[in-house]
Structure formats: C-alpha cells, structure tokens
Scaffold this active site. Structure first.
Site, PDB file in Angstrom:
ATOM      1  N   ASN A 118       0.823  -1.210   0.000  1.00  0.00           N
ATOM      2  CA  ASN A 118       0.000   0.000   0.000  1.00  0.00           C
ATOM      3  C   ASN A 118       0.852   1.251   0.000  1.00  0.00           C
ATOM      4  OD1 ASN A 118      -0.526   1.942   2.509  1.00  0.00           O
ATOM      5  ND2 ASN A 118       0.215  -0.014   3.299  1.00  0.00           N
ATOM      6  N   PHE A 122      -1.760   8.233   4.322  1.00  0.00           N
ATOM      7  CA  PHE A 122      -2.582   8.852   5.394  1.00  0.00           C
ATOM      8  C   PHE A 122      -3.814   9.572   4.844  1.00  0.00           C
ATOM      9  CE2 PHE A 122       1.350   9.558   8.392  1.00  0.00           C
ATOM     10  CZ  PHE A 122       1.430   8.197   8.592  1.00  0.00           C
ATOM     11  N   SER A 183       5.602   5.254   8.681  1.00  0.00           N
ATOM     12  CA  SER A 183       4.951   4.944   7.416  1.00  0.00           C
ATOM     13  C   SER A 183       5.888   5.330   6.272  1.00  0.00           C
ATOM     14  CB  SER A 183       3.645   5.724   7.281  1.00  0.00           C
ATOM     15  OG  SER A 183       3.245   5.706   5.926  1.00  0.00           O
ATOM     16  N   ASN A 185       4.914   6.073   3.341  1.00  0.00           N
ATOM     17  CA  ASN A 185       4.142   6.736   2.275  1.00  0.00           C
ATOM     18  C   ASN A 185       3.939   8.231   2.430  1.00  0.00           C
ATOM     19  OD1 ASN A 185       3.798   4.245   0.956  1.00  0.00           O
ATOM     20  ND2 ASN A 185       2.245   3.699   2.477  1.00  0.00           N
ATOM     21  N   THR A 186       4.558   8.820   3.453  1.00  0.00           N
ATOM     22  CA  THR A 186       4.567  10.284   3.583  1.00  0.00           C
ATOM     23  C   THR A 186       6.018  10.723   3.441  1.00  0.00           C
ATOM     24  OG1 THR A 186       2.640  10.306   5.037  1.00  0.00           O
ATOM     25  CG2 THR A 186       4.090  12.212   5.172  1.00  0.00           C
ATOM     26  N   LYS A 216       5.651   3.584  17.136  1.00  0.00           N
ATOM     27  CA  LYS A 216       5.584   2.512  16.140  1.00  0.00           C
ATOM     28  C   LYS A 216       6.759   2.648  15.186  1.00  0.00           C
ATOM     29  CE  LYS A 216       2.538   0.239  12.814  1.00  0.00           C
ATOM     30  NZ  LYS A 216       1.154   0.085  12.334  1.00  0.00           N
ATOM     31  N   ASN A 245       5.822  -1.514  11.287  1.00  0.00           N
ATOM     32  CA  ASN A 245       5.030  -1.008  10.172  1.00  0.00           C
ATOM     33  C   ASN A 245       5.380  -1.827   8.917  1.00  0.00           C
ATOM     34  OD1 ASN A 245       3.487   0.827   8.524  1.00  0.00           O
ATOM     35  ND2 ASN A 245       3.857   2.389  10.069  1.00  0.00           N
TER      36      ASN A 245
HETATM   37  C1  LIG Z   1      -3.658  -0.706   3.447  1.00  0.00           C
HETATM   38  C2  LIG Z   1      -2.832  -0.474   4.674  1.00  0.00           C
HETATM   39  C3  LIG Z   1      -2.867   0.762   5.293  1.00  0.00           C
HETATM   40  C4  LIG Z   1      -2.087   0.993   6.436  1.00  0.00           C
HETATM   41  N1  LIG Z   1      -2.156   2.205   7.048  1.00  0.00           N
HETATM   42  C5  LIG Z   1      -1.467   2.410   8.192  1.00  0.00           C
HETATM   43  C6  LIG Z   1      -1.598   3.621   8.903  1.00  0.00           C
HETATM   44  O1  LIG Z   1      -2.345   4.516   8.533  1.00  0.00           O
HETATM   45  N2  LIG Z   1      -0.866   3.775  10.042  1.00  0.00           N
HETATM   46  C7  LIG Z   1      -0.029   2.787  10.519  1.00  0.00           C
HETATM   47  O2  LIG Z   1       0.589   2.982  11.570  1.00  0.00           O
HETATM   48  N3  LIG Z   1       0.085   1.620   9.872  1.00  0.00           N
HETATM   49  C8  LIG Z   1      -0.605   1.406   8.732  1.00  0.00           C
HETATM   50  N4  LIG Z   1      -0.496   0.205   8.096  1.00  0.00           N
HETATM   51  C9  LIG Z   1       0.450  -0.809   8.617  1.00  0.00           C
HETATM   52  C10 LIG Z   1      -0.244  -1.808   9.545  1.00  0.00           C
HETATM   53  O3  LIG Z   1      -0.762  -1.171  10.687  1.00  0.00           O
HETATM   54  C11 LIG Z   1       0.746  -2.912   9.977  1.00  0.00           C
HETATM   55  O4  LIG Z   1       1.769  -2.324  10.743  1.00  0.00           O
HETATM   56  C12 LIG Z   1       1.358  -3.635   8.788  1.00  0.00           C
HETATM   57  O5  LIG Z   1       0.404  -3.840   7.772  1.00  0.00           O
HETATM   58  C13 LIG Z   1       1.924  -4.998   9.190  1.00  0.00           C
HETATM   59  O6  LIG Z   1       0.920  -5.853   9.665  1.00  0.00           O
HETATM   60  P1  LIG Z   1       0.257  -7.023   8.756  1.00  0.00           P
HETATM   61  O7  LIG Z   1       1.394  -7.795   8.150  1.00  0.00           O
HETATM   62  O8  LIG Z   1      -0.585  -7.819   9.714  1.00  0.00           O
HETATM   63  O9  LIG Z   1      -0.555  -6.338   7.725  1.00  0.00           O
HETATM   64  C14 LIG Z   1      -1.259  -0.043   6.945  1.00  0.00           C
HETATM   65  C15 LIG Z   1      -1.241  -1.294   6.315  1.00  0.00           C
HETATM   66  C16 LIG Z   1      -2.008  -1.525   5.199  1.00  0.00           C
HETATM   67  C17 LIG Z   1      -1.975  -2.888   4.543  1.00  0.00           C
END
Ligand SMILES: Cc1cc2nc3c(=O)[nH]c(=O)nc-3n(C[C@H](O)[C@H](O)[C@H](O)COP(=O)(O)O)c2cc1C
Length: 353
Positions: A118, A122, A183, A185-186, A216, A245
């Site tokens: 992704n 934000f 993140s 993506n910013t 985090k 993350n």
């Molecule tokens: C589509 C998407 C959007 C995410 N947006 C955020 C976010 O806004 N803030 C954040 O701290 N992590 C975000 N994450 C990261 C997740 O909170 C998590 O740390 C990461 O996906 C690893 O966990 P997983 O393997 O169970 O997905 C996002 C992940 C995905 C897939």
C-alpha cells in the site's frame, strides 16, 4: 465453506481499495441500522478467557489480538471490528487536517503470497471529524488506540506541532496513543526516526498527557538503530513500542511495485526478526506489541514468547476473515494450557527466561 470465503469471492472481484470501501459501508450500515447484527456477531466471534485477559496500559484487554492501524483510519468501524473478535482497535492514522492521500491505485493485493502493498499516504477525514465520531462512543467496551501522524504538507521543522495538536485532540478519546513516524508513504516521515526528534516529541507528549504513548517503528531500520531509537523514546517517557510497520524491502515480494509498503506473509520473517531483537533488549522494561505477518495462533504465540504483550493483524484479516481472529484467541488459550501456563503473562518473554 465459511461465510467469509463466499464474501471474499465477491469482494476480491473489486480492487482492494474498493473492496475496503464496500466493507466499510456495510459495517457502518450494520452498526447504525441493524444493531442486532453486531450483537449476533459478537457472540459468534469474540473470544475471551481469564488466561488471555490482561490489565495493561491502564486498562483491560479481554483478548490480546488487535486490528492494526490503517484499517479503520477514520474510526467508522470500531463497533463492527470489536464484534468480529478484536480485543482492541487502533484507529487512525489521523492527521491534523483532512487529506486525500496519494493518487490511486495505491493498494495492491497479492493473493498467492498472502501479502498487500500500500501507498495510501494517510488518507483521512482529519482530526476534528474523527474526534467527533469517537466522542460518541468513548470510553468503549474494549480499549481504543489512537494512531497519529503529520500532514503531508507539514515540513519536518513543523512536524512537532502536528503531533502536539493531535495529542491534545485524542488524549481523552483513547486508552493509548501511537506516534507514527514509520509509514513509508509520507515523504520525509521516516526521517523523523532520529534521536533528536524522538526525544523532543516524547518530552512534549509527556507534558500534554498521562495517557500511555507508544512509538511505532519501521522494519527497515538497522537493528542497532532500532534499539537506540526505542531506548531514546523509552528514556523520554514512551510507554511501549509497536513493531513493525510495512517494509520497503521490495525483494521480499516478487513482482511487487517499487513504491509503498509491503505487509502480510512477505513481511512475517523480517518483522519477527526485528521484534525478537527488541524483545531481547526491552522485554520486562516496557510494553511491546508485535505486528507484521501474524496469521495464526502459532505465530501470535511465537511473538508473545518473544516478548509481545499484545499482537495486531491487518493483512491476514483480509485474506482469512474474522474466523482467524477467533482461531488465534482460542488457539492461544490452548497453547498456553499445553505449555503449562495458567495465564498469558507467564508466556510473555518466555524465550528469555
Ligand atoms: C492498506 C494499509 C494501510 C495501512 N495504514 C497504516 C496507517 O495509517 N498507520 C499505521 O501505523 N500503519 C498502517 N499500516 C500498517 C499496519 O498497521 C501494519 O503495521 C502492517 O500492515 C503490518 O501488519 P500485517 O502484516 O498484519 O498487515 C497499513 C497497512 C495496510 C496494509
């Protein structure tokens, strides 16, 4: 066949983001107009047992499996996510001002690899709208975490002020808060993962609220850097660490894009490896939350033994649905018993005893 397998067949016909928006629409509809549905689902999916219930971060966690940040960015799905079995919901990431996020498409599904990529950036309704929403239900039956980040247009020099605004807004609307500077993506956000900023940030945060504040972190940090940054955060008042993350190591997912962050199965090993190092260093000294590729009771238990008091999932929930949350919790109860533990606290950090 599980109901979710059928539902997934339909949802996966759409792009990942459209599927997410459909789910959000249905969840909101059920919570607002068909209250009996969440009430029914909670009896079907929510698992609690004395052996997995914990007093942590000043509140009660009925089970240790939370939905990771990013799934409920705008805090519109808290009730339904709880009905589907999550022991806590981390909503956000919120920014001070609403922003649209990056251009679409920005979310990609890799079904065979059980992974997601992704580059959302934000996208969210902004602090005021989200705070208004959460005010209607906080304090909630299960703990709520508020995950906060800076606006894209805020320069690094002004970033501290964004976090100040958000801490003030959400301190009374959450049981814990999470500083997100990890993140990918910013632009420039991950550069804030430096000693000076982290020190200033936590000193400021502790002046604003007594609520627990966690950091985090990214899985792409060198281990020594991650340990150093977490130490700085903890020395300056952080109450816990969430690792990790998404990753920007695109070698982990064949055919991945060269932007955004990877999560799910492709992240599992990398996330665990960093978590384990943090566990060795910080277990017993603070609260550790593990996230990244967790998709079964066995994997959740592995993280718990490596020092996690709580775990979170995102990607595996997309691929496996709510039954997985139930299976993880029931599985944990069983695994604890098998190992002769009467409570999860005896298993947390057991790798180091
Ligand atoms: C589509 C998407 C959007 C995410 N947006 C955020 C976010 O806004 N803030 C954040 O701290 N992590 C975000 N994450 C990261 C997740 O909170 C998590 O740390 C990461 O996906 C690893 O966990 P997983 O393997 O169970 O997905 C996002 C992940 C995905 C897939």
């Amino acid at each position: 066949m599980q109901l979710y397998d059928l539902l997934k067949k339909v949802l996966f016909l759409f792009s990942p983001e459209t599927a997410h928006n459909i789910a959000e629409f249905v969840f909101k509809f059920f919570s607002n107009y068909c209250q009996f549905i969440p009430s029914f689902l909670v009896t079907k999916y929510f698992v609690t047992d004395k052996s997995i219930e914990q007093q942590l971060l000043g509140t009660t966690f009925l089970n240790p499996v939370g939905i990771a940040a990013g799934f409920d960015k705008n805090a519109t799905m808290i009730k339904m996510l709880t009905s589907l079995g999550f022991g806590y919901v981390e909503y956000g990431t919120m920014t001070p001002i609403a922003q649209p996020g990056n251009p679409k498409p920005r979310m990609f599904r890799y079904k065979d690899e059980q992974s997601i990529q992704n580059a959302m950036g934000f996208n969210n309704d902004g602090r005021n709208k989200i705070a208004k929403r959460v005010k209607k239900l906080y304090p909630f039956t299960t703990p709520l975490g508020a995950n906060i980040g800076k606006n894209k247009n805020t320069s690094s020099d002004d970033a501290l002020n964004d976090y100040k605004i958000l801490l003030n807004t959400f301190k009374d609307l959450s049981d814990y808060m999470v500083i997100n500077i990890s993140s990918p993506n910013t632009p420039g956000l991950r550069d804030l993962q430096n000693e000076k900023f982290i020190k200033e940030l936590f000193l400021l945060a502790k002046n604003i609220t007594d609520k627990p504040i966690l950091l985090k972190i990214a899985p792409d940090l060198e281990i020594k850097d991650a340990i150093n940054l977490c130490s700085v955060a903890l020395d300056n008042g952080a109450d816990g660490i969430i690792a990790t993350n998404t990753t920007i190591d695109y070698t982990l997912l064949p055919n991945s894009k060269d932007f955004g962050g990877i999560s799910g199965k492709a992240l599992k090993e990398k996330s665990y490896n960093l978590f384990k190092e943090l566990g060795k260093e910080f277990y017993g000294k603070t609260i550790l939350i593990s996230v990244g590729g967790i998709d079964s009771a066995e994997e959740a238990y592995k993280r718990i033994k490596a020092g996690a008091s709580l775990v979170q999932v995102y990607s595996s929930f997309i691929f496996q649905g709510p039954k997985m949350i139930k299976d993880i919790n029931n599985g944990l109860v069983k695994l604890l018993k098998q190992d002769g533990f009467s409570h999860i606290s005896e298993a947390i950090g057991n790798d180091y005893r």
